[in-house]
Design a protein around this motif. Sequence first.
Motif, PDB file in Angstrom:
ATOM      1  N   UNK A  32       0.823  -1.218   0.000  1.00 45.98           N
ATOM      2  CA  UNK A  32       0.000   0.000   0.000  1.00 45.98           C
ATOM      3  C   UNK A  32       0.856   1.266   0.000  1.00 45.98           C
ATOM      4  N   UNK A  33       1.971   1.243   0.715  1.00 41.08           N
ATOM      5  CA  UNK A  33       2.812   2.447   0.777  1.00 41.08           C
ATOM      6  C   UNK A  33       3.477   2.775  -0.556  1.00 41.08           C
ATOM      7  N   UNK A  34       3.404   1.855  -1.530  1.00 39.98           N
ATOM      8  CA  UNK A  34       3.945   2.109  -2.864  1.00 39.98           C
ATOM      9  C   UNK A  34       2.837   2.199  -3.904  1.00 39.98           C
ATOM     10  N   UNK A  35       1.631   2.488  -3.463  1.00 37.01           N
ATOM     11  CA  UNK A  35       0.510   2.750  -4.354  1.00 37.01           C
ATOM     12  C   UNK A  35       0.199   4.241  -4.247  1.00 37.01           C
ATOM     13  N   UNK A  36       0.481   4.964  -5.313  1.00 33.47           N
ATOM     14  CA  UNK A  36       0.403   6.423  -5.297  1.00 33.47           C
ATOM     15  C   UNK A  36      -0.903   6.868  -5.939  1.00 33.47           C
ATOM     16  N   UNK A  41     -11.352  13.505  -5.467  1.00 30.34           N
ATOM     17  CA  UNK A  41     -11.295  14.935  -5.145  1.00 30.34           C
ATOM     18  C   UNK A  41      -9.991  15.551  -5.656  1.00 30.34           C
ATOM     19  N   UNK A  42      -8.891  14.835  -5.505  1.00 27.44           N
ATOM     20  CA  UNK A  42      -7.607  15.318  -6.045  1.00 27.44           C
ATOM     21  C   UNK A  42      -7.647  15.343  -7.571  1.00 27.44           C
ATOM     22  N   UNK A  43      -8.292  14.349  -8.156  1.00 20.50           N
ATOM     23  CA  UNK A  43      -8.406  14.297  -9.611  1.00 20.50           C
ATOM     24  C   UNK A  43      -9.231  15.458 -10.157  1.00 20.50           C
ATOM     25  N   UNK A  44     -10.084  16.036  -9.328  1.00 18.94           N
ATOM     26  CA  UNK A  44     -10.927  17.165  -9.754  1.00 18.94           C
ATOM     27  C   UNK A  44     -10.192  18.502  -9.651  1.00 18.94           C
ATOM     28  N   UNK A  45      -8.926  18.485  -9.253  1.00 20.00           N
ATOM     29  CA  UNK A  45      -8.152  19.716  -9.109  1.00 20.00           C
ATOM     30  C   UNK A  45      -7.865  20.386 -10.450  1.00 20.00           C
ATOM     31  N   UNK A  46      -7.514  21.655 -10.383  1.00 25.40           N
ATOM     32  CA  UNK A  46      -7.256  22.439 -11.595  1.00 25.40           C
ATOM     33  C   UNK A  46      -6.071  21.932 -12.412  1.00 25.40           C
ATOM     34  N   UNK A  47      -5.151  21.192 -11.786  1.00 23.52           N
ATOM     35  CA  UNK A  47      -3.962  20.708 -12.494  1.00 23.52           C
ATOM     36  C   UNK A  47      -4.181  19.362 -13.181  1.00 23.52           C
ATOM     37  N   UNK A  48      -5.392  18.816 -13.085  1.00 21.80           N
ATOM     38  CA  UNK A  48      -5.652  17.465 -13.594  1.00 21.80           C
ATOM     39  C   UNK A  48      -6.884  17.458 -14.499  1.00 21.80           C
ATOM     40  N   UNK A  49      -6.757  16.754 -15.620  1.00 23.61           N
ATOM     41  CA  UNK A  49      -7.864  16.567 -16.558  1.00 23.61           C
ATOM     42  C   UNK A  49      -8.169  15.077 -16.615  1.00 23.61           C
ATOM     43  N   UNK A  50      -9.422  14.725 -16.392  1.00 22.78           N
ATOM     44  CA  UNK A  50      -9.839  13.324 -16.318  1.00 22.78           C
ATOM     45  C   UNK A  50     -10.610  12.942 -17.582  1.00 22.78           C
ATOM     46  N   UNK A  68      -0.787  17.993 -14.792  1.00 18.22           N
ATOM     47  CA  UNK A  68       0.287  18.887 -15.241  1.00 18.22           C
ATOM     48  C   UNK A  68       1.153  19.262 -14.049  1.00 18.22           C
ATOM     49  N   UNK A  69       2.474  19.070 -14.214  1.00 20.13           N
ATOM     50  CA  UNK A  69       3.417  19.409 -13.146  1.00 20.13           C
ATOM     51  C   UNK A  69       4.088  20.748 -13.388  1.00 20.13           C
ATOM     52  N   UNK A  70       4.425  21.048 -14.630  1.00 29.00           N
ATOM     53  CA  UNK A  70       5.028  22.328 -14.986  1.00 29.00           C
ATOM     54  C   UNK A  70       4.765  22.556 -16.467  1.00 29.00           C
ATOM     55  N   UNK A  71       5.376  23.584 -17.045  1.00 28.61           N
ATOM     56  CA  UNK A  71       5.088  23.929 -18.436  1.00 28.61           C
ATOM     57  C   UNK A  71       5.407  22.804 -19.413  1.00 28.61           C
ATOM     58  N   UNK A  72       6.410  21.981 -19.097  1.00 26.13           N
ATOM     59  CA  UNK A  72       6.842  20.943 -20.021  1.00 26.13           C
ATOM     60  C   UNK A  72       6.403  19.535 -19.646  1.00 26.13           C
ATOM     61  N   UNK A  73       6.044  19.290 -18.385  1.00 28.82           N
ATOM     62  CA  UNK A  73       5.858  17.928 -17.897  1.00 28.82           C
ATOM     63  C   UNK A  73       4.424  17.646 -17.483  1.00 28.82           C
ATOM     64  N   UNK A  74       3.888  16.571 -18.033  1.00 30.54           N
ATOM     65  CA  UNK A  74       2.585  16.067 -17.635  1.00 30.54           C
ATOM     66  C   UNK A  74       2.728  14.619 -17.216  1.00 30.54           C
ATOM     67  N   UNK A  75       1.884  14.195 -16.280  1.00 28.90           N
ATOM     68  CA  UNK A  75       1.945  12.832 -15.772  1.00 28.90           C
ATOM     69  C   UNK A  75       0.640  12.102 -16.069  1.00 28.90           C
ATOM     70  N   UNK A  76       0.775  10.876 -16.547  1.00 30.00           N
ATOM     71  CA  UNK A  76      -0.377   9.995 -16.747  1.00 30.00           C
ATOM     72  C   UNK A  76      -0.726   9.399 -15.379  1.00 30.00           C
ATOM     73  N   UNK A  77      -1.972   9.521 -14.971  1.00 34.39           N
ATOM     74  CA  UNK A  77      -2.426   9.004 -13.675  1.00 34.39           C
ATOM     75  C   UNK A  77      -3.721   8.216 -13.870  1.00 34.39           C
ATOM     76  N   UNK A  78      -3.967   7.290 -12.958  1.00 37.52           N
ATOM     77  CA  UNK A  78      -5.239   6.581 -12.775  1.00 37.52           C
ATOM     78  C   UNK A  78      -5.747   5.893 -14.033  1.00 37.52           C
ATOM     79  N   UNK A  79      -4.843   5.296 -14.804  1.00 30.82           N
ATOM     80  CA  UNK A  79      -5.244   4.523 -15.984  1.00 30.82           C
ATOM     81  C   UNK A  79      -5.856   3.197 -15.531  1.00 30.82           C
TER      82      UNK A  79
END
Length: 160
Positions: A32-36, A41-50, A68-79
């Motif tokens: 569990x401690x390695x499941x990020x 609610x976090x997915x609904x934040x302004x920095x994330x598009x679902x 989105x982390x910064x101008x150049x970097x985006x992260x794939x989450x919750x696939x």
Amino acid sequence: MPVTVAIETPLQDDVRALVDALNAHLLPLSPVEFQFKMTVEEMAGDDTTVFIARDETGQAVGCGALKRHDAETGEIKRMFTLPSVRGKRVGSILLAAITGLARDKGISRLVLETGVGPGFDAAWRLYERSGFTRCGVLLDYPDSEHSAFYEKRLALAPAQ
């Protein structure tokens, strides 16, 4: 099986149920401690598009997000796709939609963290077929035998 993929809020009952199914799927696969996980609610934040994939009846059958982390970097989450649609390219369609939005937003590097072990083989195949390559530790994730990291450089469309 026809599916549609659209940007939606994760704060819907059927999307919450899909994320609950994702969390239940991941639970036995790594500590569990390695499941990020991101909560809905976090997915609904302004920095994330679902993105939500729906079948012909309107049932939510898959999800994925771009954080989105910064101008150049985006992260794939919750696939995630429901077991009933695995092997029907729903994950590929979701990943293509996320990648397209990243390009549109000027993101030049997509990254992701996923688990290690037999339960993650299909995810690895999806990412590698989509042009992601293994890389070292990313962002603020710990260096762990329980995580695999991938990245993909995006060619940006010329400004018009």
